[in-house]
Design a protein around this motif. Structure first.
Motif, PDB file in Angstrom:
ATOM      1  N   LEU A  59       8.883  42.291  63.623  1.00 34.69           N
ATOM      2  CA  LEU A  59       9.912  41.366  63.161  1.00 34.69           C
ATOM      3  C   LEU A  59      10.834  42.052  62.161  1.00 34.69           C
ATOM      4  CD1 LEU A  59       7.557  38.306  62.455  1.00 34.69           C
ATOM      5  CD2 LEU A  59       8.733  38.855  64.587  1.00 34.69           C
ATOM      6  N   THR A  60      12.136  41.936  62.382  1.00 35.62           N
ATOM      7  CA  THR A  60      13.141  42.443  61.451  1.00 35.62           C
ATOM      8  C   THR A  60      14.084  41.294  61.130  1.00 35.62           C
ATOM      9  OG1 THR A  60      13.014  44.648  62.448  1.00 35.62           O
ATOM     10  CG2 THR A  60      14.897  44.196  61.020  1.00 35.62           C
ATOM     11  N   VAL A  61      14.223  40.954  59.859  1.00 35.26           N
ATOM     12  CA  VAL A  61      15.003  39.792  59.428  1.00 35.26           C
ATOM     13  C   VAL A  61      16.281  40.247  58.735  1.00 35.26           C
ATOM     14  CG1 VAL A  61      15.020  37.717  57.994  1.00 35.26           C
ATOM     15  CG2 VAL A  61      12.907  38.422  59.132  1.00 35.26           C
ATOM     16  N   ARG A  62      17.422  39.776  59.213  1.00 41.59           N
ATOM     17  CA  ARG A  62      18.691  40.009  58.525  1.00 41.59           C
ATOM     18  C   ARG A  62      19.013  38.776  57.681  1.00 41.59           C
ATOM     19  NH1 ARG A  62      24.280  40.647  61.798  1.00 41.59           N
ATOM     20  NH2 ARG A  62      24.245  38.388  61.557  1.00 41.59           N
ATOM     21  N   VAL A  63      19.252  38.987  56.405  1.00 38.45           N
ATOM     22  CA  VAL A  63      19.552  37.877  55.499  1.00 38.45           C
ATOM     23  C   VAL A  63      21.056  37.627  55.548  1.00 38.45           C
ATOM     24  CG1 VAL A  63      19.375  37.002  53.140  1.00 38.45           C
ATOM     25  CG2 VAL A  63      17.599  38.518  54.045  1.00 38.45           C
ATOM     26  N   ASP A  64      21.478  36.679  56.359  1.00 37.25           N
ATOM     27  CA  ASP A  64      22.899  36.370  56.495  1.00 37.25           C
ATOM     28  C   ASP A  64      23.413  35.566  55.305  1.00 37.25           C
ATOM     29  OD1 ASP A  64      22.582  37.608  58.893  1.00 37.25           O
ATOM     30  OD2 ASP A  64      22.836  35.825  60.125  1.00 37.25           O
ATOM     31  N   SER A  65      22.602  34.628  54.846  1.00 42.26           N
ATOM     32  CA  SER A  65      22.927  33.830  53.662  1.00 42.26           C
ATOM     33  C   SER A  65      21.607  33.435  53.009  1.00 42.26           C
ATOM     34  CB  SER A  65      23.727  32.588  54.043  1.00 42.26           C
ATOM     35  OG  SER A  65      23.975  31.775  52.907  1.00 42.26           O
ATOM     36  N   PRO A  66      21.341  33.865  51.771  1.00 38.45           N
ATOM     37  CA  PRO A  66      20.034  33.606  51.155  1.00 38.45           C
ATOM     38  C   PRO A  66      19.796  32.138  50.823  1.00 38.45           C
ATOM     39  CG  PRO A  66      21.514  34.592  49.566  1.00 38.45           C
ATOM     40  CD  PRO A  66      22.223  34.642  50.889  1.00 38.45           C
ATOM     41  N   GLY A  67      20.858  31.343  50.779  1.00 41.33           N
ATOM     42  CA  GLY A  67      20.710  29.941  50.436  1.00 41.33           C
ATOM     43  C   GLY A  67      20.394  29.741  48.965  1.00 41.33           C
ATOM     44  N   ASP A 110      20.427  25.558  52.892  1.00 44.05           N
ATOM     45  CA  ASP A 110      21.580  26.189  53.532  1.00 44.05           C
ATOM     46  C   ASP A 110      21.423  27.701  53.721  1.00 44.05           C
ATOM     47  OD1 ASP A 110      22.898  23.758  53.753  1.00 44.05           O
ATOM     48  OD2 ASP A 110      23.774  23.935  51.754  1.00 44.05           O
ATOM     49  N   ALA A 111      20.205  28.167  53.898  1.00 41.39           N
ATOM     50  CA  ALA A 111      19.984  29.583  54.171  1.00 41.39           C
ATOM     51  C   ALA A 111      20.196  29.869  55.655  1.00 41.39           C
ATOM     52  CB  ALA A 111      18.574  29.993  53.756  1.00 41.39           C
ATOM     53  N   VAL A 112      20.555  31.121  55.971  1.00 37.07           N
ATOM     54  CA  VAL A 112      20.751  31.552  57.356  1.00 37.07           C
ATOM     55  C   VAL A 112      20.128  32.936  57.519  1.00 37.07           C
ATOM     56  CG1 VAL A 112      22.390  32.023  59.214  1.00 37.07           C
ATOM     57  CG2 VAL A 112      22.937  30.281  57.491  1.00 37.07           C
ATOM     58  N   PHE A 113      19.292  33.084  58.553  1.00 38.48           N
ATOM     59  CA  PHE A 113      18.669  34.372  58.849  1.00 38.48           C
ATOM     60  C   PHE A 113      18.810  34.647  60.347  1.00 38.48           C
ATOM     61  CE2 PHE A 113      16.239  32.252  55.491  1.00 38.48           C
ATOM     62  CZ  PHE A 113      16.347  33.169  54.455  1.00 38.48           C
ATOM     63  N   THR A 114      18.985  35.916  60.687  1.00 37.04           N
ATOM     64  CA  THR A 114      18.912  36.336  62.080  1.00 37.04           C
ATOM     65  C   THR A 114      17.719  37.266  62.212  1.00 37.04           C
ATOM     66  OG1 THR A 114      21.331  36.217  62.264  1.00 37.04           O
ATOM     67  CG2 THR A 114      20.152  37.364  64.008  1.00 37.04           C
ATOM     68  N   VAL A 115      16.876  37.006  63.203  1.00 39.39           N
ATOM     69  CA  VAL A 115      15.612  37.732  63.336  1.00 39.39           C
ATOM     70  C   VAL A 115      15.575  38.465  64.670  1.00 39.39           C
ATOM     71  CG1 VAL A 115      13.097  37.557  63.290  1.00 39.39           C
ATOM     72  CG2 VAL A 115      14.476  35.929  61.978  1.00 39.39           C
TER      73      VAL A 115
END
Length: 258
Positions: A59-67, A110-115
Motif C-alpha cells: 500500500l502506498t498512500v498519497r496525501v492529497d489533503s490532510p483534512g 474533509d481529508a482526501v487520500f489516493t491509495v
C-alpha cells in the motif's frame, strides 16, 4: 507491479491504531488494518476467516489533503436508571455518581487520500469494490466514502500514477512553479526504498501496530509494520483550480482509463 487505485474522501474518516473504548484515536492517513477491513468487507470475508490472503499487498498512500483533525465528545449511559446503564466487566452496575461513561472519538474532516494497491489478488479486490458484499466505509461504519472510491483497476504501475497521473485537489502553487510537493506514505523502512518516490525519501519513519491478523470480535490481533513519509514532487498540471474543476478532472481521468 500491477494493481488498483483508490480515492478515500468524505466528510469524515477515522483510522485508529491503538484505540480503546473511551479514547478512539486516528492516524493522519489510512491504516493498513482499515484498508484490509475494507477489502475483506467488499469480498464477503467473515471476521473469523484468515487474512493471510492480503499479506502480499503493498500500500502506498498519497496525501492529497490532510483534512482537519477533530474529536467527538460523547457520553454513554447518562440519564438512565442504574439498572439500565452500561455494565462493568464483572457484570455489575456502576455507582450512582459514575453511571455516565465519557468517550472521545477522533476523526479527520474533509481529508482526501489516493491509495495505490499492488500485489496478487488486486483484480478480485477491484471487482468486489465495484459491487461489495458488505458496505465499505472509511474506518467507521457511519463514515461513508464519496463517489469514485475505485478510480482504476488493472493499472500497470499504480505508484507511478500517484506521481504523474491522478488529479490533485486545489493546493497553493508558487508563481512559476513546475511542480508541487506531496507526501507519500510508503510501507517499509530503508529496505523498502522505492526509487520512483524520489525527493526527500524517509523524511520521517515510524512503526505502526496496524497489520491485522484476526478481526474476530473476541480475539482481534495485530502485528507491526514500518512506514515512512516521503516528500515527492508532482507536476503542477495535476493541480485543480477549485472543487468543480477537481471533480471534472477526476471523472475525466476515470473515463479516459476505462
Amino acid at each position: 507491479m500491477s494493481g488498483l487505485l483508490l480515492r478515500l474522501a468524505g466528510p469524515m474518516q477515522s483510522w485508529g491504531e491503538h484505540s480503546a473504548f473511551g479514547e478512539r484515536d486516528t492516524l493522519p492517513h489510512p491504516s493498513r488494518s482499515g484498508l484490509v477491513g475494507m477489502f475483506a468487507a467488499a469480498q464477503g470475508v467473515g471476521r473469523d476467516e484468515p487474512l493471510d490472503r492480503y499479506d502480499a499487498l503493498r500500500l502506498t498512500v498519497r496525501v492529497d489533503s490532510p483534512g482537519l483533525r477533530m474529536s467527538d465528545f460523547q457520553t454513554v449511559g447518562g440519564g438512565l436508571p442504574r439498572e439500565r446503564t452500561v455494565p462493568t466487566a464483572e457484570g455489575k452496575r456502576r455507582p450512582e455518581n459514575a453511571t455516565t461513561i465519557v468517550t472521545r472519538k477522533a476523526f479527520l474532516a474533509d481529508a482526501v487520500f489516493t491509495v495505490a494497491v499492488t500485489g496478487p489478488g488486486t483484480e478480485d479486490i477491484g471487482a468486489a469494490l465495484v459491487s461489495p458484499h458488505w458496505q465499505t466505509y472509511l474506518g467507521r461504519r457511519s463514515f461513508v466514502p464519496d463517489p469514485l472510491l475505485l478510480l482504476r483497476r488493472g493499472v500497470a504501475d499504480p505508484v507511478e500514477e500517484l506521481r504523474t497521473g491522478v488529479p490533485l485537489p486545489r493546493v497553493r502553487v508558487p508563481e512559476g512553479a513546475e511542480s508541487v510537493p506531496v507526501d507519500l506514505v510508503v510501507e517499509g523502512g530503508a529496505d523498502g526504498d522505492d526509487p520512483r518516490t524520489g525527493g526527500d525519501a524517509g523524511r520521517s519513519r515510524t512503526t505502526l501496530n496496524d497489520v491485522p491478523r484476526s478481526f474476530a470480535s473476541l480475539r482481534r490481533l495485530y502485528a507491526s509494520r514500518e512506514v515512512r513519509v516521503d516528500s515527492v514532487r508532482v507536476p503542477v498540471a495535476l493541480v485543480s483550480r477549485g472543487w468543480r474543476d477537481y471533480q471534472d478532472r477526476l471523472f475525466a481521468y476515470v473515463k479516459e482509463h476505462r
